[in-house]
Design a protein around this motif. Structure first.
Motif, PDB file in Angstrom:
ATOM      1  N   THR A 163      -2.655  36.592  41.177  1.00  0.00           N
ATOM      2  CA  THR A 163      -1.347  36.808  40.560  1.00  0.00           C
ATOM      3  C   THR A 163      -1.467  37.669  39.316  1.00  0.00           C
TER       4      THR A 163
ATOM      5  N   ARG B 200       0.424  36.792  36.782  1.00  0.00           N
ATOM      6  CA  ARG B 200       0.797  35.850  35.721  1.00  0.00           C
ATOM      7  C   ARG B 200      -0.447  35.289  35.025  1.00  0.00           C
ATOM      8  N   LYS B 201      -0.236  34.605  33.908  1.00  0.00           N
ATOM      9  CA  LYS B 201      -1.363  34.071  33.150  1.00  0.00           C
ATOM     10  C   LYS B 201      -2.029  32.900  33.848  1.00  0.00           C
TER      11      LYS B 201
ATOM     12  N   ASP C   2       1.118  30.046  39.695  1.00  0.00           N
ATOM     13  CA  ASP C   2       2.372  29.301  39.683  1.00  0.00           C
ATOM     14  C   ASP C   2       2.438  28.419  40.934  1.00  0.00           C
TER      15      ASP C   2
ATOM     16  N   THR D 109      -2.147  40.806  31.496  1.00  0.00           N
ATOM     17  CA  THR D 109      -1.606  39.688  32.261  1.00  0.00           C
ATOM     18  C   THR D 109      -0.452  39.084  31.470  1.00  0.00           C
TER      19      THR D 109
ATOM     20  N   SER E 241       2.826  36.390  30.813  1.00  0.00           N
ATOM     21  CA  SER E 241       3.154  34.979  31.015  1.00  0.00           C
ATOM     22  C   SER E 241       4.340  34.845  31.948  1.00  0.00           C
ATOM     23  N   HIS E 242       4.575  33.627  32.396  1.00  0.00           N
ATOM     24  CA  HIS E 242       5.701  33.352  33.288  1.00  0.00           C
ATOM     25  C   HIS E 242       7.017  33.691  32.612  1.00  0.00           C
TER      26      HIS E 242
ATOM     27  N   TYR F  98       7.416  37.430  32.345  1.00  0.00           N
ATOM     28  CA  TYR F  98       7.705  37.999  33.656  1.00  0.00           C
ATOM     29  C   TYR F  98       9.170  37.789  34.015  1.00  0.00           C
TER      30      TYR F  98
END
Length: 316
Positions: free
Chosen positions: A90, A92-93, A96, A306, A308-309, A312
């Protein structure tokens, strides 16, 4: 961005080629053996022999190698390409898991719901096949083995190959198309193809495009992982048939004689109607934007940060 995560590692061409060859070699050999060294009669005889093998033995024999190959792929990404598994999964960090759970639950409920409707309309081709003990064994084996199988396919096609082809061509469209077609070809030695004809490849390739869109639009593998797992589990647990890739002790058995024309029509309906609806629902839920750029745009040659959610969601 998901494809650009590959810039965080070593993408030396010979290393990419070696990883690809070692993780796909067994399937390339199998493909060549079935299609170039066996006659049509010999292929039919081989499939008939496989049907006489105990179902759970065949299930383990078919799925366990994927666990070994998944471990090999992860090892090579870490040791040879010097990348984290997070970057393979992903943008993201962190992974998920909520996305995985949602897409898994979504396809399971959708499959059960559509099956129930079709069963209520016409149950004549389905027989109750449920045996508590046999089904329990099947359930345990499926929960243990299918995650490795679908993870290998997703990490190989939508992860490693999509990222490597993307950075090599500086394109999103090229890896999107190539990995979707390769995903279909990867299944070309399945018994369904021999039983129903090459038209079934349209469904496999179409599914490859569906999973590719999920990955590129959502910038990660999570939705594709959950969807693929739910789909394969339902295929093993809900209905089995004489022409299934895996014979299982599912709840129902499909008894009608195969009609390749009708089945191909059903698959095309799934691709043309059901798949777009699935993408529409996921797109609305996760606020996908910039479809053209994410599917057909260029790949930046700058190593991405990268995100974070929360970041994003804001950028989406």
């Amino acid at each position: 961005m998901f494809i650009e995560q590959a810039y965080k590692g070593d993408n030396t061409p010979w290393k990419v080629a070696l990883t690809t060859l070692l993780t796909t070699g067994i399937f390339i050999v199998n493909f060549m053996y079935v299609f170039f060294f066996l006659s049509a009669t010999e292929v039919d005889q081989m499939y008939d022999m496989l049907k006489t093998t105990p179902k759970n033995v065949m299930l383990v024999a078919n799925l366990f190698p994927f666990a070994l190959l998944l471990g090999l792929l992860f090892l090579m990404v870490r040791a040879l390409h010097e990348r984290s598994l997070l970057s393979l999964t992903t943008s993201r960090k962190k992974i998920d898991f909520g996305r995985i759970f949602f897409s898994f639950t979504f396809i399971v409920l959708l499959t059960i719901g559509t099956f129930w409707i079709s069963y209520e309309i016409d149950p004549s081709d389905l027989v109750w096949n449920f045996d508590p003990f046999k089904f329990s064994v099947l359930l345990v084996l499926s929960v243990l083995l299918f995650p490795a199988q679908i993870a290998f396919e997703e990490y190989l096609f939508r992860g490693f190959l999509m990222q490597q082809i993307g950075v090599a061509t500086a394109s999103r469209a090229v890896p999107f198309v190539i990995t979707s077609i390769l995903f279909g070809l990867f299944h070309s030695a399945n018994p369904e193809v021999g039983e129903m004809g090459p038209g079934v490849m349209v469904f496999y390739i179409g599914t490859g495009f569906l999973l590719g869109i999920m990955t590129l639009m959502d910038e990660g593998l999570e939705l594709a992982l959950g969807f693929h797992l739910g789909n394969n589990l339902m295929a093993a647990l809900l209905v089995t048939s004489d022409f299934s890739a895996l014979q299982t002790d599912a709840v129902f058995r499909y008894t009608a004689q195969k009609d390749s024309g009708d089945m191909l029509s059903e698959m095309i309906v799934s691709i043309v109607i059901t798949y777009p609806l699935i993408l529409l629902i996921l797109g609305k839920k996760y606020k996908w934007k910039g479809w053209r750029e994410k599917l057909f745009g260029k790949v930046s040659k700058v190593e991405p940060k990268t995100i974070s959610h929360d970041e994003y969601s804001h950028l989406s």
